[in-house]
Design a protein around this motif. Structure first.
Motif, PDB file in Angstrom:
ATOM      1  N   GLU A 116     -10.756 -40.126  32.528  1.00 45.45           N
ATOM      2  CA  GLU A 116     -11.960 -40.082  31.688  1.00 45.45           C
ATOM      3  C   GLU A 116     -11.536 -39.870  30.246  1.00 45.45           C
ATOM      4  OE1 GLU A 116     -16.008 -37.457  31.039  1.00 45.45           O
ATOM      5  OE2 GLU A 116     -14.960 -37.310  32.953  1.00 45.45           O
ATOM      6  N   GLU A 117     -11.905 -40.804  29.386  1.00 46.02           N
ATOM      7  CA  GLU A 117     -11.506 -40.745  27.987  1.00 46.02           C
ATOM      8  C   GLU A 117     -11.909 -39.410  27.350  1.00 46.02           C
ATOM      9  OE1 GLU A 117      -9.584 -41.524  24.749  1.00 46.02           O
ATOM     10  OE2 GLU A 117      -9.543 -42.890  26.453  1.00 46.02           O
ATOM     11  N   GLY A 118     -10.915 -38.777  26.713  1.00 54.13           N
ATOM     12  CA  GLY A 118     -11.162 -37.515  26.023  1.00 54.13           C
ATOM     13  C   GLY A 118     -11.013 -36.279  26.900  1.00 54.13           C
ATOM     14  N   GLN A 119     -10.938 -36.448  28.210  1.00 52.56           N
ATOM     15  CA  GLN A 119     -10.746 -35.326  29.138  1.00 52.56           C
ATOM     16  C   GLN A 119      -9.278 -35.282  29.550  1.00 52.56           C
ATOM     17  OE1 GLN A 119     -13.223 -33.078  29.939  1.00 52.56           O
ATOM     18  NE2 GLN A 119     -14.274 -34.246  28.339  1.00 52.56           N
ATOM     19  N   TRP A 120      -8.489 -34.565  28.777  1.00 52.97           N
ATOM     20  CA  TRP A 120      -7.052 -34.511  29.000  1.00 52.97           C
ATOM     21  C   TRP A 120      -6.725 -33.578  30.152  1.00 52.97           C
ATOM     22  CZ3 TRP A 120      -3.645 -37.784  26.836  1.00 52.97           C
ATOM     23  CH2 TRP A 120      -4.109 -38.554  25.765  1.00 52.97           C
ATOM     24  N   ASP A 148      10.557 -39.267  21.194  1.00 53.58           N
ATOM     25  CA  ASP A 148       9.351 -38.974  21.966  1.00 53.58           C
ATOM     26  C   ASP A 148       9.697 -38.905  23.448  1.00 53.58           C
ATOM     27  OD1 ASP A 148       7.678 -39.066  19.678  1.00 53.58           O
ATOM     28  OD2 ASP A 148       7.525 -41.237  19.833  1.00 53.58           O
ATOM     29  N   PHE A 149       9.102 -37.937  24.146  1.00 54.84           N
ATOM     30  CA  PHE A 149       9.273 -37.767  25.584  1.00 54.84           C
ATOM     31  C   PHE A 149       7.899 -37.724  26.245  1.00 54.84           C
ATOM     32  CE2 PHE A 149      13.193 -35.901  23.988  1.00 54.84           C
ATOM     33  CZ  PHE A 149      14.142 -36.279  24.919  1.00 54.84           C
ATOM     34  N   TRP A 150       7.743 -38.476  27.338  1.00 55.81           N
ATOM     35  CA  TRP A 150       6.516 -38.355  28.115  1.00 55.81           C
ATOM     36  C   TRP A 150       6.393 -36.930  28.643  1.00 55.81           C
ATOM     37  CZ3 TRP A 150       3.333 -41.940  27.116  1.00 55.81           C
ATOM     38  CH2 TRP A 150       3.643 -43.300  27.161  1.00 55.81           C
ATOM     39  N   MET A 151       5.172 -36.430  28.639  1.00 55.92           N
ATOM     40  CA  MET A 151       4.864 -35.180  29.325  1.00 55.92           C
ATOM     41  C   MET A 151       3.742 -35.482  30.301  1.00 55.92           C
ATOM     42  SD  MET A 151       3.121 -32.956  26.306  1.00 55.92           S
ATOM     43  CE  MET A 151       1.980 -33.643  25.141  1.00 55.92           C
ATOM     44  N   GLY A 152       3.434 -34.545  31.165  1.00 50.62           N
ATOM     45  CA  GLY A 152       2.463 -34.791  32.231  1.00 50.62           C
ATOM     46  C   GLY A 152       1.024 -34.603  31.809  1.00 50.62           C
ATOM     47  N   LEU A 153       0.615 -35.238  30.724  1.00 46.23           N
ATOM     48  CA  LEU A 153      -0.733 -35.099  30.180  1.00 46.23           C
ATOM     49  C   LEU A 153      -1.340 -36.477  29.964  1.00 46.23           C
ATOM     50  CD1 LEU A 153      -2.822 -33.030  29.072  1.00 46.23           C
ATOM     51  CD2 LEU A 153      -1.717 -33.282  26.831  1.00 46.23           C
ATOM     52  N   SER A 154      -2.578 -36.660  30.469  1.00 48.57           N
ATOM     53  CA  SER A 154      -3.226 -37.972  30.386  1.00 48.57           C
ATOM     54  C   SER A 154      -4.747 -37.806  30.385  1.00 48.57           C
ATOM     55  CB  SER A 154      -2.798 -38.812  31.595  1.00 48.57           C
ATOM     56  OG  SER A 154      -3.559 -39.986  31.687  1.00 48.57           O
ATOM     57  N   ASP A 190      -5.781 -48.424  20.481  1.00 48.88           N
ATOM     58  CA  ASP A 190      -5.364 -49.405  21.498  1.00 48.88           C
ATOM     59  C   ASP A 190      -5.290 -48.806  22.898  1.00 48.88           C
ATOM     60  OD1 ASP A 190      -5.230 -51.529  19.691  1.00 48.88           O
ATOM     61  OD2 ASP A 190      -3.119 -51.133  19.217  1.00 48.88           O
ATOM     62  N   ASN A 191      -6.288 -47.991  23.253  1.00 51.16           N
ATOM     63  CA  ASN A 191      -6.423 -47.437  24.593  1.00 51.16           C
ATOM     64  C   ASN A 191      -5.201 -46.597  24.991  1.00 51.16           C
ATOM     65  OD1 ASN A 191      -7.905 -46.977  26.923  1.00 51.16           O
ATOM     66  ND2 ASN A 191      -6.975 -48.695  28.005  1.00 51.16           N
ATOM     67  N   GLU A 192      -4.888 -45.589  24.201  1.00 49.32           N
ATOM     68  CA  GLU A 192      -3.754 -44.704  24.457  1.00 49.32           C
ATOM     69  C   GLU A 192      -4.217 -43.542  25.343  1.00 49.32           C
ATOM     70  OE1 GLU A 192      -1.212 -45.242  20.362  1.00 49.32           O
ATOM     71  OE2 GLU A 192      -2.938 -43.897  20.327  1.00 49.32           O
ATOM     72  N   ASP A 193      -3.726 -43.510  26.578  1.00 52.51           N
ATOM     73  CA  ASP A 193      -4.194 -42.519  27.548  1.00 52.51           C
ATOM     74  C   ASP A 193      -3.115 -41.553  28.044  1.00 52.51           C
ATOM     75  OD1 ASP A 193      -6.842 -43.439  27.573  1.00 52.51           O
ATOM     76  OD2 ASP A 193      -6.368 -44.989  29.048  1.00 52.51           O
ATOM     77  N   CYS A 194      -1.899 -41.675  27.556  1.00 50.16           N
ATOM     78  CA  CYS A 194      -0.819 -40.797  28.008  1.00 50.16           C
ATOM     79  C   CYS A 194      -0.191 -40.122  26.796  1.00 50.16           C
ATOM     80  CB  CYS A 194       0.231 -41.595  28.783  1.00 50.16           C
ATOM     81  SG  CYS A 194      -0.422 -42.272  30.334  1.00 50.16           S
ATOM     82  N   ALA A 195       0.356 -38.917  27.010  1.00 47.21           N
ATOM     83  CA  ALA A 195       0.838 -38.122  25.885  1.00 47.21           C
ATOM     84  C   ALA A 195       2.355 -37.974  25.868  1.00 47.21           C
ATOM     85  CB  ALA A 195       0.194 -36.732  25.920  1.00 47.21           C
ATOM     86  N   PHE A 244      17.221 -42.463  29.449  1.00 47.45           N
ATOM     87  CA  PHE A 244      16.749 -43.837  29.299  1.00 47.45           C
ATOM     88  C   PHE A 244      15.231 -43.837  29.410  1.00 47.45           C
ATOM     89  CE2 PHE A 244      18.004 -43.149  33.653  1.00 47.45           C
ATOM     90  CZ  PHE A 244      16.970 -43.673  34.403  1.00 47.45           C
ATOM     91  N   GLN A 245      14.609 -44.963  29.137  1.00 52.20           N
ATOM     92  CA  GLN A 245      13.162 -45.021  28.986  1.00 52.20           C
ATOM     93  C   GLN A 245      12.470 -45.744  30.137  1.00 52.20           C
ATOM     94  OE1 GLN A 245      12.753 -46.874  25.123  1.00 52.20           O
ATOM     95  NE2 GLN A 245      13.091 -44.945  24.067  1.00 52.20           N
ATOM     96  N   LYS A 246      11.252 -45.296  30.413  1.00 58.28           N
ATOM     97  CA  LYS A 246      10.365 -45.916  31.406  1.00 58.28           C
ATOM     98  C   LYS A 246       8.939 -45.756  30.893  1.00 58.28           C
ATOM     99  CE  LYS A 246      13.041 -44.714  35.579  1.00 58.28           C
ATOM    100  NZ  LYS A 246      13.089 -45.898  36.411  1.00 58.28           N
ATOM    101  N   ASN A 247       7.994 -46.465  31.537  1.00 56.20           N
ATOM    102  CA  ASN A 247       6.605 -46.218  31.187  1.00 56.20           C
ATOM    103  C   ASN A 247       6.156 -44.911  31.849  1.00 56.20           C
ATOM    104  OD1 ASN A 247       5.423 -46.714  33.809  1.00 56.20           O
ATOM    105  ND2 ASN A 247       5.456 -48.913  33.399  1.00 56.20           N
ATOM    106  N   TRP A 248       4.928 -44.470  31.562  1.00 53.15           N
ATOM    107  CA  TRP A 248       4.468 -43.160  32.020  1.00 53.15           C
ATOM    108  C   TRP A 248       4.449 -43.060  33.544  1.00 53.15           C
ATOM    109  CZ3 TRP A 248       0.530 -40.552  34.603  1.00 53.15           C
ATOM    110  CH2 TRP A 248       0.382 -39.201  34.299  1.00 53.15           C
ATOM    111  N   MET A 249       3.918 -44.063  34.226  1.00 53.76           N
ATOM    112  CA  MET A 249       3.845 -44.032  35.698  1.00 53.76           C
ATOM    113  C   MET A 249       5.241 -44.036  36.316  1.00 53.76           C
ATOM    114  SD  MET A 249       0.748 -43.702  36.749  1.00 53.76           S
ATOM    115  CE  MET A 249       0.769 -44.239  38.438  1.00 53.76           C
TER     116      MET A 249
END
Length: 177
Positions: A116-120, A106-112, A143-148, A67-72
Motif C-alpha cells: 500500500e503506497e505510503g504504508q512502509w 546504497d544497500f537494500w534494507m527490509g523496508l517497502s 517512478d513508482n519507488e516502493d523499496c528502500a 554484488f548487486q541484485k534487485n530487492w526481491m
C-alpha cells in the motif's frame, strides 16, 4: 667397501647422514598431516557468534553483499542464508549501518510500501515507527519507488526492480558447550 672409510669421503658421509631416508620423510609428513587434521578439528569447534564473512553488532550478525541484485532477489538471498533483509530497530543500529556503508554505496534494507503506497512495512511485518532517517525530500515515490535503501546520507526509496547491494541480518548463533 664403504665409501665413508676414506678421508676424502668422510665429509660426504657426514652430510649424507643428515638427509632423512624416504621412510623418515614419509613418517614426518604423516605426523604433520595428523597435526593439521587436529588443528582443523579444533578450529571447527571454536564458537563464533557469526559466520566468518558476517559482522557482529549488538547480538546480531550482518552480511554486507559484495554484488548487486534487485530487492526481491536480495530478500531471497538473505532467506537462503537463514536471515532477512535488515530491519532497523534502534538509533544505534542505524548509526552502525550508516558507518559501515560510509563508502556512499546504497544497500537494500527490509523496508517497502509495495502493498500500500505510503504504508512502509518492514519484512518482518512491523510498521515503520519513525521517519527521521529519510534523506531530504524522500520518500518521493518517483517512478513508482516502493523499496528502500540505506546509505551514509540516509534512506531513499528506489524502484524494487533496480539493482543494489543489500544487508542481511540474523541473530547470533548460540555456542554449544
Amino acid at each position: 667397501m664403504s665409501i665413508c672409510t676414506t678421508d676424502r669421503n668422510k665429509h660426504l658421509c657426514s652430510l649424507g647422514s643428515e638427509v632423512p631416508s624416504s621412510q623418515e620423510h614419509d613418517q614426518k609428513k604423516q605426523h604433520i598431516l595428523q597435526k593439521l587434521d587436529q588443528l582443523k578439528a579444533e578450529l571447527d569447534h571454536l564458537c563464533r557468534p557469526c559466520p566468518w564473512d558476517w559482522t557482529l553488532f549488538q547480538g546480531n550478525c550482518y552480511f554486507f553483499s559484495t554484488f548487486q541484485k534487485n530487492w526481491m532477489e536480495s530478500a531471497a538471498a538473505c532467506k537462503d542464508m537463514g536471515a532477512q533483509l535488515v530491519v532497523i530497530k534502534s538509533n544505534e543500529e542505524q548509526s552502525f549501518l550508516q558507518r559501515t556503508s560510509k563508502k556512499k554505496i546504497d544497500f537494500w534494507m527490509g523496508l517497502s510500501d509495495a502493498k500500500e503506497e505510503g504504508q512502509w512495512l518492514w519484512v518482518d511485518g512491523s510498521p515503520l515507527q519513525w521517519r527521521k532517517y529519510w534523506s531530504a525530500g524522500e520518500p518521493n515515490n518517483h517512478d513508482n519507488e516502493d523499496c528502500a535503501v540505506i546509505s551514509n546520507h540516509g534512506w531513499n526509496d528506489f524502484s524494487c526492480l533496480a539493482v543494489s547491494f543489500w544487508i542481511c541480518k540474523k541473530p547470533v548463533l548460540p555456542c554449544s558447550k
